[in-house]
Design a protein around this motif. Structure first.
Motif, PDB file in Angstrom:
ATOM      1  N   SER A 139     -61.419 -79.186 -19.291  1.00  0.00           N
ATOM      2  CA  SER A 139     -61.352 -78.879 -17.874  1.00  0.00           C
ATOM      3  C   SER A 139     -61.272 -77.374 -17.678  1.00  0.00           C
ATOM      4  CB  SER A 139     -60.126 -79.559 -17.247  1.00  0.00           C
ATOM      5  OG  SER A 139     -58.950 -78.974 -17.769  1.00  0.00           O
ATOM      6  N   SER A 140     -61.507 -76.922 -16.461  1.00  0.00           N
ATOM      7  CA  SER A 140     -61.535 -75.478 -16.200  1.00  0.00           C
ATOM      8  C   SER A 140     -60.177 -74.841 -16.471  1.00  0.00           C
ATOM      9  CB  SER A 140     -61.964 -75.219 -14.757  1.00  0.00           C
ATOM     10  OG  SER A 140     -61.024 -75.806 -13.867  1.00  0.00           O
ATOM     11  N   LYS A 141     -59.083 -75.594 -16.309  1.00  0.00           N
ATOM     12  CA  LYS A 141     -57.757 -75.028 -16.579  1.00  0.00           C
ATOM     13  C   LYS A 141     -57.576 -74.764 -18.068  1.00  0.00           C
ATOM     14  CE  LYS A 141     -55.173 -76.987 -12.730  1.00  0.00           C
ATOM     15  NZ  LYS A 141     -54.082 -77.871 -12.352  1.00  0.00           N
ATOM     16  N   THR A 142     -57.929 -75.742 -18.913  1.00  0.00           N
ATOM     17  CA  THR A 142     -57.719 -75.568 -20.345  1.00  0.00           C
ATOM     18  C   THR A 142     -58.797 -74.720 -20.982  1.00  0.00           C
ATOM     19  OG1 THR A 142     -58.882 -77.621 -20.827  1.00  0.00           O
ATOM     20  CG2 THR A 142     -56.482 -77.746 -20.586  1.00  0.00           C
ATOM     21  N   LYS A 143     -59.944 -74.609 -20.317  1.00  0.00           N
ATOM     22  CA  LYS A 143     -61.041 -73.837 -20.890  1.00  0.00           C
ATOM     23  C   LYS A 143     -60.647 -72.376 -21.058  1.00  0.00           C
ATOM     24  CE  LYS A 143     -66.002 -73.703 -20.523  1.00  0.00           C
ATOM     25  NZ  LYS A 143     -67.144 -74.063 -19.715  1.00  0.00           N
ATOM     26  N   ASP A 144     -59.937 -71.806 -20.093  1.00  0.00           N
ATOM     27  CA  ASP A 144     -59.549 -70.403 -20.139  1.00  0.00           C
ATOM     28  C   ASP A 144     -58.337 -70.181 -21.038  1.00  0.00           C
ATOM     29  OD1 ASP A 144     -60.303 -69.919 -16.633  1.00  0.00           O
ATOM     30  OD2 ASP A 144     -61.615 -69.823 -18.372  1.00  0.00           O
ATOM     31  N   THR A 145     -57.452 -71.153 -21.091  1.00  0.00           N
ATOM     32  CA  THR A 145     -56.204 -70.949 -21.823  1.00  0.00           C
ATOM     33  C   THR A 145     -56.242 -71.499 -23.243  1.00  0.00           C
ATOM     34  OG1 THR A 145     -55.299 -72.993 -20.930  1.00  0.00           O
ATOM     35  CG2 THR A 145     -54.817 -70.958 -19.724  1.00  0.00           C
ATOM     36  N   ALA A 146     -57.188 -72.392 -23.544  1.00  0.00           N
ATOM     37  CA  ALA A 146     -57.231 -72.975 -24.878  1.00  0.00           C
ATOM     38  C   ALA A 146     -57.668 -71.916 -25.887  1.00  0.00           C
ATOM     39  CB  ALA A 146     -58.198 -74.154 -24.916  1.00  0.00           C
ATOM     40  N   PRO A 147     -56.943 -71.787 -27.003  1.00  0.00           N
ATOM     41  CA  PRO A 147     -57.324 -70.775 -27.996  1.00  0.00           C
ATOM     42  C   PRO A 147     -58.611 -71.175 -28.708  1.00  0.00           C
ATOM     43  CG  PRO A 147     -55.502 -72.076 -28.807  1.00  0.00           C
ATOM     44  CD  PRO A 147     -55.750 -72.512 -27.385  1.00  0.00           C
ATOM     45  N   LYS A 148     -59.418 -70.197 -29.028  1.00  0.00           N
ATOM     46  CA  LYS A 148     -60.645 -70.413 -29.782  1.00  0.00           C
ATOM     47  C   LYS A 148     -60.322 -70.285 -31.268  1.00  0.00           C
ATOM     48  CE  LYS A 148     -63.613 -68.403 -26.263  1.00  0.00           C
ATOM     49  NZ  LYS A 148     -64.542 -67.316 -25.976  1.00  0.00           N
ATOM     50  N   PRO A 149     -61.132 -70.900 -32.119  1.00  0.00           N
ATOM     51  CA  PRO A 149     -60.885 -70.712 -33.560  1.00  0.00           C
ATOM     52  C   PRO A 149     -60.930 -69.236 -33.919  1.00  0.00           C
ATOM     53  CG  PRO A 149     -62.524 -72.426 -33.173  1.00  0.00           C
ATOM     54  CD  PRO A 149     -62.237 -71.783 -31.849  1.00  0.00           C
ATOM     55  N   GLY A 150     -59.946 -68.787 -34.655  1.00  0.00           N
ATOM     56  CA  GLY A 150     -59.900 -67.397 -35.103  1.00  0.00           C
ATOM     57  C   GLY A 150     -59.266 -66.443 -34.112  1.00  0.00           C
ATOM     58  N   ASP A 151     -58.767 -66.957 -32.958  1.00  0.00           N
ATOM     59  CA  ASP A 151     -58.167 -66.063 -31.957  1.00  0.00           C
ATOM     60  C   ASP A 151     -56.996 -65.273 -32.505  1.00  0.00           C
ATOM     61  OD1 ASP A 151     -59.914 -66.475 -29.916  1.00  0.00           O
ATOM     62  OD2 ASP A 151     -58.589 -67.746 -28.715  1.00  0.00           O
ATOM     63  N   ASN A 152     -56.184 -65.892 -33.345  1.00  0.00           N
ATOM     64  CA  ASN A 152     -54.988 -65.202 -33.828  1.00  0.00           C
ATOM     65  C   ASN A 152     -55.192 -64.580 -35.204  1.00  0.00           C
ATOM     66  OD1 ASN A 152     -55.154 -67.499 -35.305  1.00  0.00           O
ATOM     67  ND2 ASN A 152     -53.034 -68.104 -35.033  1.00  0.00           N
ATOM     68  N   SER A 153     -56.456 -64.550 -35.694  1.00  0.00           N
ATOM     69  CA  SER A 153     -56.690 -64.034 -37.040  1.00  0.00           C
ATOM     70  C   SER A 153     -56.985 -62.550 -37.057  1.00  0.00           C
ATOM     71  CB  SER A 153     -57.852 -64.782 -37.692  1.00  0.00           C
ATOM     72  OG  SER A 153     -59.052 -64.496 -37.008  1.00  0.00           O
ATOM     73  N   GLY A 154     -57.265 -61.959 -35.914  1.00  0.00           N
ATOM     74  CA  GLY A 154     -57.620 -60.543 -35.868  1.00  0.00           C
ATOM     75  C   GLY A 154     -59.081 -60.313 -36.205  1.00  0.00           C
ATOM     76  N   VAL A 155     -59.866 -61.391 -36.315  1.00  0.00           N
ATOM     77  CA  VAL A 155     -61.285 -61.290 -36.628  1.00  0.00           C
ATOM     78  C   VAL A 155     -62.068 -61.774 -35.414  1.00  0.00           C
ATOM     79  CG1 VAL A 155     -63.125 -62.139 -38.127  1.00  0.00           C
ATOM     80  CG2 VAL A 155     -60.874 -61.683 -39.066  1.00  0.00           C
ATOM     81  N   ASN A 156     -63.071 -60.995 -35.025  1.00  0.00           N
ATOM     82  CA  ASN A 156     -63.914 -61.381 -33.905  1.00  0.00           C
ATOM     83  C   ASN A 156     -64.909 -62.423 -34.400  1.00  0.00           C
ATOM     84  OD1 ASN A 156     -65.759 -61.622 -31.832  1.00  0.00           O
ATOM     85  ND2 ASN A 156     -65.764 -59.436 -31.360  1.00  0.00           N
ATOM     86  N   GLY A 157     -64.662 -63.685 -34.081  1.00  0.00           N
ATOM     87  CA  GLY A 157     -65.484 -64.790 -34.566  1.00  0.00           C
ATOM     88  C   GLY A 157     -66.915 -64.721 -34.075  1.00  0.00           C
ATOM     89  N   ASP A 158     -67.125 -64.300 -32.821  1.00  0.00           N
ATOM     90  CA  ASP A 158     -68.483 -64.229 -32.279  1.00  0.00           C
ATOM     91  C   ASP A 158     -69.315 -63.184 -33.011  1.00  0.00           C
ATOM     92  OD1 ASP A 158     -67.920 -66.221 -30.432  1.00  0.00           O
ATOM     93  OD2 ASP A 158     -67.260 -64.788 -28.893  1.00  0.00           O
ATOM     94  N   ALA A 159     -68.739 -62.016 -33.260  1.00  0.00           N
ATOM     95  CA  ALA A 159     -69.467 -60.966 -33.980  1.00  0.00           C
ATOM     96  C   ALA A 159     -69.756 -61.403 -35.406  1.00  0.00           C
ATOM     97  CB  ALA A 159     -68.663 -59.668 -33.980  1.00  0.00           C
TER      98      ALA A 159
END
Length: 187
Positions: free
Chosen positions: A97-117
Motif C-alpha cells: 500500500s502507499s503507506k508501507t511503500k514509502d516506509t518499508a525498508p529496501k534490501p540493503g538500506d542499512n548496509s551503507g551500499v547503494n543497491g540501485d547503483a
C-alpha cells in the motif's frame, strides 16, 4: 558546591586541598578499584533489586523436550529430491500500500551500499560479457577463414601480439631473445 553537597558529604581529601585529578588517576591505576555509580536510580534501570528489598527468585519452567523424529523412508527421500529438482512457483507480486511503500525498508538500506547503483554496474558488466562472447566467436570465425586461405594460425596470433607493442618494446624483446639463444648455443 555547597548547594548540592553538605559538608558531611565532601570527602576529607577534597577538604584538605588535594588535587582530585591526581587522586582519580591513582585510583584508575589500581586494578582492584571500581568507580561507584553516582546515580541512585541506576540500579532500578538495570532491573537490580534495591538493598532494602528481599530477593525473590521465581522458578523457571523447564524447556519443552523436542518430539522424537520419525524415520525417513526411501519414498520420503525420493519425494524431497523430486521436490528440489522441480522449479518452485514464484510468489505472487503483491504491491504494498502507499503507506508501507514509502516506509518499508529496501534490501540493503542499512548496509551503507547503494543497491540501485550496484545493480546498474552488475547489469552493465553482464551485457559487456555477452558482447565479449559474441566478439570472441567472430574472432574465431575470422581466424578459421584465414586458416582456410592457407595462413598459419599460430603465426597470425604471434603477429597480433607484436602489433600491440611499440617498436622499442619489440626491439628489446628481440634482442633479449637472441642473447638468450646465443647463451644457450642455439644460434
Amino acid at each position: 558546591m555547597s548547594d548540592i553537597l553538605d559538608d558531611d558529604d565532601i570527602p576529607a581529601f577534597l577538604k584538605a586541598g588535594k588535587d582530585p585529578n591526581k587522586i582519580i588517576d591513582d585510583l584508575e591505576d589500581d586494578d582492584d578499584f571500581d568507580f561507584p555509580s553516582l546515580d541512585e536510580d541506576e540500579d532500578d534501570d538495570l532491573g537490580l533489586p534495591d538493598d532494602d528489598e528481599p530477593v525473590v527468585e521465581e522458578p523457571q519452567p523447564e524447556p519443552p523436550k523436542p518430539a522424537p523424529k520419525a524415520k525417513e523412508t526411501k519414498a520420503d527421500k525420493q519425494a524431497k529430491l523430486k521436490q528440489k529438482a522441480e522449479p518452485q512457483p514464484e510468489p505472487p507480486n503483491i504491491e504494498p500500500s502507499s503507506k508501507t511503500k514509502d516506509t518499508a525498508p529496501k534490501p540493503g538500506d542499512n548496509s551503507g551500499v547503494n543497491g540501485d547503483a550496484l545493480r546498474s554496474y552488475i547489469e552493465r558488466i553482464e551485457r559487456l560479457e555477452e558482447e565479449k562472447g559474441v566478439i570472441a566467436d567472430d574472432i574465431k570465425e575470422v581466424k578459421a577463414e584465414a586458416k582456410g586461405s592457407g595462413y598459419d594460425g599460430k603465426t597470425l596470433s604471434a603477429i597480433l601480439k607484436l602489433r600491440k607493442k611499440d617498436k622499442a618494446e619489440r626491439d628489446e624483446e628481440e634482442a633479449l631473445l637472441h642473447l638468450y639463444m646465443f647463451a644457450l648455443g642455439m644460434e
